[in-house]
Design an enzyme around this catalytic site. Structure first.
Site, short mmCIF file in Angstrom:
data_model
loop_
_atom_site.label_atom_id
_atom_site.label_comp_id
_atom_site.label_asym_id
_atom_site.label_seq_id
_atom_site.Cartn_x
_atom_site.Cartn_y
_atom_site.Cartn_z
N VAL A 30 -8.24 -21.87 -37.49
CA VAL A 30 -8.24 -22.82 -38.60
C VAL A 30 -6.91 -22.82 -39.33
CG1 VAL A 30 -9.17 -21.31 -40.40
CG2 VAL A 30 -9.69 -23.76 -40.45
N ASP A 32 -15.95 -18.96 -35.50
CA ASP A 32 -15.91 -19.07 -36.96
C ASP A 32 -16.92 -18.07 -37.51
OD1 ASP A 32 -16.28 -19.89 -39.65
OD2 ASP A 32 -15.77 -21.96 -39.13
N THR A 49 -7.21 -8.13 -52.27
CA THR A 49 -5.88 -8.44 -52.80
C THR A 49 -5.68 -7.75 -54.14
OG1 THR A 49 -4.58 -10.21 -53.84
CG2 THR A 49 -6.91 -10.65 -53.56
N SER A 71 -7.24 -17.24 -59.44
CA SER A 71 -7.44 -18.51 -58.74
C SER A 71 -8.81 -18.47 -58.08
CB SER A 71 -6.37 -18.72 -57.65
OG SER A 71 -6.64 -17.88 -56.54
N TYR A 75 -9.35 -18.73 -55.03
CA TYR A 75 -9.17 -17.84 -53.89
C TYR A 75 -9.31 -16.37 -54.31
CZ TYR A 75 -6.43 -14.42 -51.40
OH TYR A 75 -6.02 -13.26 -50.83
N HIS A 76 -8.56 -15.95 -55.32
CA HIS A 76 -8.64 -14.56 -55.75
C HIS A 76 -10.07 -14.22 -56.18
CE1 HIS A 76 -4.20 -15.17 -56.20
NE2 HIS A 76 -4.18 -13.94 -55.72
N LYS A 133 -12.29 -13.16 -53.33
CA LYS A 133 -12.09 -11.76 -52.91
C LYS A 133 -12.84 -10.81 -53.84
CE LYS A 133 -8.87 -12.12 -49.51
NZ LYS A 133 -9.00 -11.60 -48.15
N TYR A 168 8.73 -19.87 -60.52
CA TYR A 168 7.78 -20.55 -61.41
C TYR A 168 7.90 -19.98 -62.82
CZ TYR A 168 5.66 -21.93 -56.92
OH TYR A 168 5.45 -22.42 -55.65
#
Lengths: 382, 382
Positions: free
Chosen positions: A34, A74, A144, A179, A181-182, A185, A255
């Site tokens: 993916v 998957d 993470t 985020s 995503y974070h 986790k 940033y």
């Protein structure tokens, strides 16, 4: 050992699979390819040209005589996953197979929902497969350092002893991820800890810092084995992204102030940490957490290092402070503990100018492949 | 106020909707009727006979002249949910619409995955709808005291000040949930906190104890408005389940020693707590956490109370210590803070023998509806 590397076609998974294979382990890659499809979706690419996975592992076998099995699966497809567990009977399952980009998870609602569903359900499926098929299999899960956020106290490895109103306990370290995503986790970590407790699963959560670098001893000087390298605003990460920006003559995109401090490690240390975890499995029922990084840098510090190394090569590089697309603290305390892996034998490959120079040379070699319109961040947290 | 009550057909949602309507708020129920479908799946039922939702709200309107709108919507269907936000323009969104049974989430992999996907994605959709349509809307989210587990220190309301190595910070209270359901609520809490931070959403997380009771002033003596009451091993909870077991002459099913201590509250306090939260909204960007319970009891203590009250009515009741189907500590410290809601005006309805007696009378009235084979726990954590 029989080791499954899930996500073995990706930036961390591929060199890990090669390294473990070289060390004599019986390696099986499970990947649904993916990551390559996300390149298509984002109209982006890897700086380095990478072969299809089947050709990569064939090249590895031709070169070393070592076989790596591949399943195009998957983790969301439980029946297939369970069948793989039955066939492989893994002693360790290294789990890189998650959507790992914070900006990707922040594109819109669909991408947030996809990221959390894909990561959380995929990981639940792995836990059930271990429970049902190979209960002694050691789960080595990539977490993470971003799970912790930036607390105003030192970050411990997964747990913290808290004294409160005359009593004390050792409790999971509080999480403040930045985020969707974070967050996924963090959800995984909680789910795994529970599975260890109720089913006696053995698991190691590797809270990894930001990985830089590209080459490992296994792919060195072999184009057919080369790792992917991301430079775009979505999957590219600080340091690697700066190096590629320097190579193509783009300003380095810091940033905000760039004073954000994060934990980093070389890809060579990623693969070694996974090996250390595999060779020293968690106990039955133990949910073990290691902080997997070697150094802390501010983002601006890294940009300045890249600028210096690039200028020594005669490249003109400026640093650009973009409006920060993320919602994050720019001035904050940051210090994390990372002694567990070092105590088990990790010898850190620290960041040197020579390392930056080496990656920059590769970036210069492939710079014509860069799609310049992808370099700037175009996803905001707001 | 314009208030949406999501999950307004359920055990907590229905009396909350009636109460808020009586108080003069403009109430809209959003519910996909799935709680009734789970009864079908489990071949179970409510002890009390409940009317279809459309008839319930019609009965309420006939009795009080107050209209409650109903949308048959699954929170997983974002486009419909967003349209509801546009039409209703809610000032508060009370979110009861999650799969709320720990045993249901532990049936098997499919139910674990369903629970986490349904709860986490449904809640993400609510956050996005607030962000995109009504950014000032106050999210009043039902969490659970079970998010905290049973730490060896006092449980604070969402946050704890930690001193560590000479520094200090106020951080999210560490979570140790005890089922895939409880985990889903922990995931929600983390997601909401993040959304408050990046989008300025105002949210209150009500970490609710175990709710007991049945009747509120709104349904008293009106069969058509009666609340549902669960007694089975999946959706029935301690205290209410014991009362119904006493009514049908079944042993009270205490899991293990019964020394497990938990936080409890009367359903009448649930509805009042939601009103207090709505009348005192969180600030923009604030993620506020209240511990919503009034008393702490061990499970055995509750069984003994029910036994005493039932025997005074001439019923024969024994207490049975079943092998604990859950993986949980049976002997542990437990003390949690619950001052925030009391400071805002909650006057707790404490548990009295009279209250147990009143619910027991209702249970005796409907005892022929009980499916006895559903009373025992048949789902284990292992």
């Amino acid at each position: 050992m029989r080791i499954i590397v899930a996500g073995g076609d990706g930036f961390c998974g591929w060199p890990t699979a090669l390294y473990l294979s070289k060390q004599g382990h019986d390696v099986t890659i499970v990947d649904n390819m993916v990551r390559r499809k996300w390149d298509d979706e984002l109209r982006s690419n890897s700086l380095t040209p990478i072969l299809p996975l089947e050709e990569r592992v064939q090249r590895w076998e031709e070169k070393t005589g070592k076989h790596i099995s591949v399943y195009d699966c998957d983790l969301m497809h439980y029946d297939f996953l369970k069948e793989i567990f039955k066939q492989v009977q893994p002693e360790a399952f290294v789990h890189f197979a998650e959507q790992r980009s914070a900006p990707y998870s922040m594109i819109d609602r669909e991408h947030a929902v996809f990221t959390q569903t894909n990561n959380v359900v995929g990981n639940l499926n792995v836990l059930y497969a271990i429970k049902e098929v190979t209960p002694d299999c050691h789960l080595i899960k990539l977490g993470t350092m971003g799970e912790y956020g930036q607390p105003n106290i030192d970050i411990e490895e997964g747990y913290i002893k808290i004294e409160h109103k005359g009593r004390e306990d050792v409790l999971p370290f509080p999480k403040q991820p930045g985020s969707f995503y974070h967050l996924s986790k963090v959800h995984d970590s909680h789910n795994i800890q529970f599975a260890c407790k109720i089913w006696g699963i053995r698991a190691t959560d590797l809270n990894q810092g930001i990985v830089y670098g590209l080459h490992t001893d296994e792919d060195e000087h072999d184009e057919g084995l080369i790792n992917r390298l991301d430079y775009d605003g979505v999957f590219g990460t600080a340091l690697n992204r700066f190096i590629i920006q320097a190579a193509i003559g783009h300003n380095l995109t810091v940033y905000g102030s760039g004073k954000q401090t994060r934990a980093f490690l070389n890809i060579k240390d990623t693969i070694r940490c996974v090996e250390i975890a595999a060779e020293n499995p968690a106990d039955k029922g133990e949910f073990r957490v290691f902080n997997q990084f070697t150094e802390e840098f501010s983002v601006l510090e890294l940009a300045e290092k890249v600028q210096r190394v690039a200028e020594a090569k005669g490249l003109k590089v400026s640093i650009d402070h973009l409006e920060n697309p993320r919602v994050e603290k720019e001035e904050h305390y940051y210090h994390a503990v990372n002694t567990s892996l070092i105590d088990l034998g990790l010898e850190p490959s620290l960041l040197t100018d020579e390392h930056i120079s080496r990656t920059l040379d590769t970036a210069l070699k492939y710079k014509d492949r860069v799609l310049k319109e992808n370099v700037l961040p175009n996803i905001t947290w707001k």
